[in-house]
Design an enzyme around this catalytic site. Structure first.
Site, PDB file in Angstrom:
ATOM      1  N   GLY A  53      48.160  44.264  40.559  1.00 17.08           N
ATOM      2  CA  GLY A  53      47.633  44.502  41.889  1.00 17.08           C
ATOM      3  C   GLY A  53      47.674  43.256  42.747  1.00 17.08           C
ATOM      4  N   GLY A  55      45.903  40.671  45.532  1.00 12.19           N
ATOM      5  CA  GLY A  55      44.589  40.038  45.491  1.00 12.19           C
ATOM      6  C   GLY A  55      44.525  38.851  44.572  1.00 12.19           C
ATOM      7  CG  HIS A  56      45.334  39.112  40.963  1.00  5.46           C
ATOM      8  ND1 HIS A  56      43.966  39.100  40.878  1.00  5.46           N
ATOM      9  CD2 HIS A  56      45.735  40.331  40.505  1.00  5.46           C
ATOM     10  CE1 HIS A  56      43.547  40.248  40.382  1.00  5.46           C
ATOM     11  NE2 HIS A  56      44.596  41.014  40.155  1.00  5.46           N
ATOM     12  CG  HIS A 218      41.279  43.352  38.577  1.00  7.55           C
ATOM     13  ND1 HIS A 218      41.607  42.919  37.317  1.00  7.55           N
ATOM     14  CD2 HIS A 218      42.443  43.717  39.169  1.00  7.55           C
ATOM     15  CE1 HIS A 218      42.912  43.031  37.144  1.00  7.55           C
ATOM     16  NE2 HIS A 218      43.444  43.501  38.255  1.00  7.55           N
TER      17      HIS A 218
END
Length: 332
Positions: A53, A55-56, A218
């Site tokens: 995903g 966001g990292h 996360h």
């Protein structure tokens, strides 16, 4: 909540567009803009593909380039890429020597990469997978079965990517990746949760005198909520468990990686690096290689993780090998 964005549902697409344009000497979009890949693929080399995903950032797309990944598949914020998205990357990057998938141990990532691998094998591709599970704080936690894959993923990608660049076979890369995972341990701590664009809320809230020990990447809360402490005390908490869990290096040499989660100033990361290094050296370990910075983030979470990876001669040579990716560059 104020963020530099247009619409929350477009933030990943528009961010990736800007990212690829900023690094278009190295990167390009894959088929239908469903993945980010190296602009120049190397015929006859095993392709190394990872993803997860958004966001990292800069992981994973920022680690695409010479000596690291051939492609990264990026899902929406904290959401796994789809099997078809991964399959497209495999089909585009396989130049004949097969594909190694590097997958963080989160349920969605494992399931979708497994499905893509099955479809790719049916289509005639040779596929192997390495599952990264370096987070010592999590056993059967939310979103994962067993230990999660966190900042140690970067070490696996760098090590395996260098070996792939040197011409090692798919089977050799699988074995090297597995050894690197076994030699790597991580743990995270946070002072503030991540703010997810679509909800405008923090993933967890802390009081002024609290901290979370054992957070995921996360936005998951930690294994325990404890009283806030000073840097040396935090370093001692994290290092005690890491050193206990770390396989004993043959000659004591380790890689020490202090990783920021997105909302921690660089000055604090280096302060913590110094505190951790004093502790591990007092335990007889030799810090042979270091990395400090925000590489595996959790949006704007205020926090950091510490990763220790035991080194042998091969893994140290692969770590030192030239790399030219947007987020990591040396020797080129």
């Amino acid at each position: 909540m104020k963020k530099f964005m247009n619409r929350a549902e477009r933030i990943v697409v528009e961010s990736l567009e800007g990212f690829v344009r900023a690094h278009d000497d190295v990167l390009t979009f894959g088929n239908g803009s469903r993945n980010v890949r190296r602009r120049q693929l190397k015929p006859g080399k095993v392709a190394v593909i990872s993803g997860g995903g958004a966001g990292h950032e800069p992981m994973h797309a920022g680690l695409v380039g010479h000596g690291m990944l051939d492609a990264a598949c990026v899902g929406h914020v904290f959401t796994s890429p789809t099997p078809n998205q991964i399959l497209d990357a495999i089909a585009e990057c396989d130049t004949g020597a097969g594909v190694l998938l590097i997958v963080k141990n989160y349920d969605g990532d494992v399931m979708n990469f497994d499905m893509a691998a099955e479809m790719a094998i049916e289509a005639g591709h040779r596929i192997e997978t390495v599952i990264v599970n370096d987070d010592i704080a999590a056993y059967d936690a939310a979103r994962s079965s067993g230990r999660r894959g966190v900042a140690g993923t970067l070490i696996v990608e760098k090590t395996v990517g260098a070996a792939a660049e040197a011409g090692h076979s798919l089977e050799e890369l699988k074995a090297l990746g597995t050894r690197t995972v076994a030699a790597t341990r991580s743990m995270g701590v946070a002072l503030r949760g991540a703010t997810v664009p679509e909800t405008a809320r923090q993933t967890f809230s802390l009081g002024p005198d609290e901290m979370e020990l054992g957070v995921g990447i996360h936005g998951e809360p930690g294994r325990s909520r404890i009283a806030f402490r000073d840097a040396d005390a935090i370093a001692a908490l994290v290092c005690e468990e890491l050193i206990t869990e770390l396989p004993s290096p043959r000659d004591g040499r380790i890689l020490l990686f202090v990783n920021g989660f997105g909302g921690t100033p660089v000055s604090e990361l280096y302060l913590m690096y110094g505190a951790v290094r004093r502790l591990v050296e007092a335990r007889g370990l030799v810090v042979a290689r270091s990395l400090v910075g925000a590489y595996v983030t959790s949006l704007d979470m205020a926090g950091l993780s510490v990763t220790l990876s035991a080194l042998d001669a091969d893994r140290m040579n692969f770590w030192d090998a030239p790399v030219a990716a947007p987020a990591l560059r040396w020797g080129c």
